[in-house]
Scaffold this active site. Structure first.
Site, PDB file in Angstrom:
ATOM      1  N   HIS A   1      -8.107  -5.227  -0.203  1.00 25.65           N
ATOM      2  CA  HIS A   1      -6.921  -4.502   0.239  1.00 25.65           C
ATOM      3  C   HIS A   1      -6.551  -4.946   1.656  1.00 25.65           C
ATOM      4  O   HIS A   1      -7.417  -5.161   2.500  1.00 25.65           O
ATOM      5  CB  HIS A   1      -7.199  -3.002   0.230  1.00 25.65           C
ATOM      6  CG  HIS A   1      -5.986  -2.163   0.488  1.00 25.65           C
ATOM      7  ND1 HIS A   1      -5.131  -1.787  -0.513  1.00 25.65           N
ATOM      8  CD2 HIS A   1      -5.483  -1.640   1.639  1.00 25.65           C
ATOM      9  CE1 HIS A   1      -4.157  -1.069  -0.004  1.00 25.65           C
ATOM     10  NE2 HIS A   1      -4.336  -0.964   1.311  1.00 25.65           N
TER      11      HIS A   1
ATOM     12  N   SER B   1       0.830  -1.203   0.000  1.00 26.27           N
ATOM     13  CA  SER B   1       0.000   0.000   0.000  1.00 26.27           C
ATOM     14  C   SER B   1       0.870   1.261   0.000  1.00 26.27           C
ATOM     15  O   SER B   1       1.617   1.488  -0.955  1.00 26.27           O
ATOM     16  CB  SER B   1      -0.975  -0.049   1.178  1.00 26.27           C
ATOM     17  OG  SER B   1      -2.010   0.882   1.036  1.00 26.27           O
TER      18      SER B   1
ATOM     19  N   ASP C   1     -10.035  -4.183  -4.474  1.00 21.04           N
ATOM     20  CA  ASP C   1      -9.240  -3.135  -3.842  1.00 21.04           C
ATOM     21  C   ASP C   1      -9.392  -1.832  -4.622  1.00 21.04           C
ATOM     22  O   ASP C   1      -9.219  -1.829  -5.846  1.00 21.04           O
ATOM     23  CB  ASP C   1      -7.770  -3.565  -3.840  1.00 21.04           C
ATOM     24  CG  ASP C   1      -6.839  -2.595  -3.142  1.00 21.04           C
ATOM     25  OD1 ASP C   1      -7.282  -1.512  -2.719  1.00 21.04           O
ATOM     26  OD2 ASP C   1      -5.642  -2.931  -3.017  1.00 21.04           O
TER      27      ASP C   1
END
Length: 315
Positions: A286, A161, A256
Site C-alpha cells: 500500500h 486509498s 496491501d
C-alpha cells in the site's frame, strides 16, 4: 513474493522504529500528520516539469476548498479532459503537496489536466465532511468547466486509498442524484468496505506499512462512534446496483490490506457491464503509487493509470 525494493523499504521502517522513532498510531493526530506529510513529500520522486500549475480555491460546504491545477506539457490549453484527484491519507493526513509529483506525472503521461483537491481532514472535520467536499469539488469543476479549462464531457475522478474511495463515492452519488457525473474513474487501492474485515486485511495486518493499528488510528479520527458502517459513503462496495457507473481503472497491490476490497469493487463493476481495467501489482505494498522515490513500481503504475485514462479520452 514481495519485491526487493518493497522489502528494503519495510526493513528501513522497522529499523527506524527499533531506533526509537514512534509509530504513527501512538501520536496525537495533529503531530502525526505533520510528521507523515513531510515524509510523504520526501518519498515522492522528483517532481517533473509541467506546462503550468495554478492554485485557487472555491466555496465549499464548510469553507474554502483549495485546489491546484496541473496543465500537461505539450498540450494546448483550452477545453481539456480533466482528472479531479483526491489524495490518500485515511482522511486524516495528506495535502496537495504530498501528491504533487504524482499529479504532475499523471498530467504529463495522460495529456490531461489534473486538478488536485485539498479537502477537509479529520479529526477536525470527521465523516462525512471530507466526502461532502469531494462531491462539492466535482460539482464545482463540472459547473465551472470553461473557467477551469476543462471539457465538461471529459471529466474523470480519481485518487489513492481514501481518495480512491472518495472517487468511487462521487460516481455513485452523481448517478443516484441523476446528475451529470464523471466519464471515468481512477481508483488506486481504494477502501471500499468498512463493514467487515476482508481476508487481505487479516493477512497483512502487520508488517506491510499500512497496519491494522494505523488503520484504526485513521478510523478513530474519521468516523464518529455509532456511525452506520453500511453507509455507502463508507462502504461503496455494498451498493446494490453498479450499473450506470463510469468506466474504471482499478489498481491494487499484492501485500496491501485493502487488496481484496479493491478487487471486489472491480469485479462488481465488471459484473455490471461497466468497462473496467483491473490491475494488481503483486509484489508491492500500500502506498507504492506515491512512494515513488523508493518504489519504482509506483512510477510504472503512475504511467499505466495515466495511459489508460488518456486512451479513454483519446489524448
Amino acid at each position: 513474493m514481495l519485491d526487493a525494493e518493497a522489502r528494503i523499504l519495510l526493513d528501513l521502517m522497522e529499523e527506524a522504529t527499533k531506533a526509537g522513532r514512534p509509530k504513527l498510531e501512538s501520536l496525537p493526530h495533529a503531530i502525526g500528520r505533520q510528521a507523515v506529510d513531510k515524509m510523504s513529500e520526501d518519498s515522492e520522486a522528483d517532481p517533473p516539469e509541467v506546462a503550468e500549475t495554478i492554485d485557487g480555491a472555491f466555496a465549499g460546504p464548510g469553507g474554502q476548498i483549495k485546489y491546484r491545477r496541473y496543465l500537461p506539457l505539450g498540450v494546448t490549453p483550452g477545453s481539456l479532459p480533466t482528472l479531479i484527484y483526491y489524495h490518500g491519507g485515511g482522511f486524516v493526513i495528506g495535502t496537495i503537496e504530498t501528491h504533487d509529483s504524482t499529479c504532475r506525472r499523471l498530467a504529463n503521461r495522460s495529456r490531461c489536466q489534473v486538478i488536485s483537491i485539498d479537502y477537509r481532514l479529520s479529526p477536525e472535520h470527521p465523516f462525512p465532511a471530507p466526502i461532502d467536499d469531494g462531491i462539492a469539488a466535482f460539482r464545482h469543476v463540472r459547473d465551472n468547466a470553461a473557467a477551469l479549462g476543462a471539457d465538461p464531457a471529459r471529466l474523470a475522478v480519481g485518487g489513492d486509498s481514501a481518495g480512491g474511495a472518495m472517487a468511487a463515492v462521487v460516481c455513485q452519488a452523481m448517478r443516484d442524484a441523476k446528475e451529470a457525473g464523471p466519464a471515468f474513474q481512477m481508483l488506486i487501492y481504494p477502501a471500499t468496505d468498512s463493514s467487515q474485515e476482508s481476508g487481505s486485511r487479516k493477512s497483512f495486518a502487520e508488517g506491510y506499512f499500512l497496519s491494522k493499528g494505523l488503520m484504526d488510528w485513521f478510523w478513530k479520527a474519521y468516523v464518529p462512534a455509532g456511525t452506520d458502517l453500511s453507509d455507502l459513503r463508507l462502504s461503496p462496495l455494498l451498493a446494490k446496483d453498479f450499473t450506470g457507473l463510469p468506466p474504471a481503472f482499478v489498481l491494487t497491490a499484492g501485500y496491501d490490506p485493502l487488496r481484496d476490497e479493491g478487487r471486489a469493487y472491480a469485479n462488481r463493476l465488471i459484473d455490471a457491464g461497466v468497462k473496467t481495467t483491473y490491475v494488481n501489482y503483486p509484489g508491492t505494498i500500500h502506498g507504492f503509487f506515491s512512494l515513488t522515490r523508493f518504489l519504482k513500481q509506483g512510477l510504472k503504475a503512475n504511467d499505466e493509470a495515466a495511459a489508460v485514462m488518456g486512451a479513454f479520452f483519446g489524448t
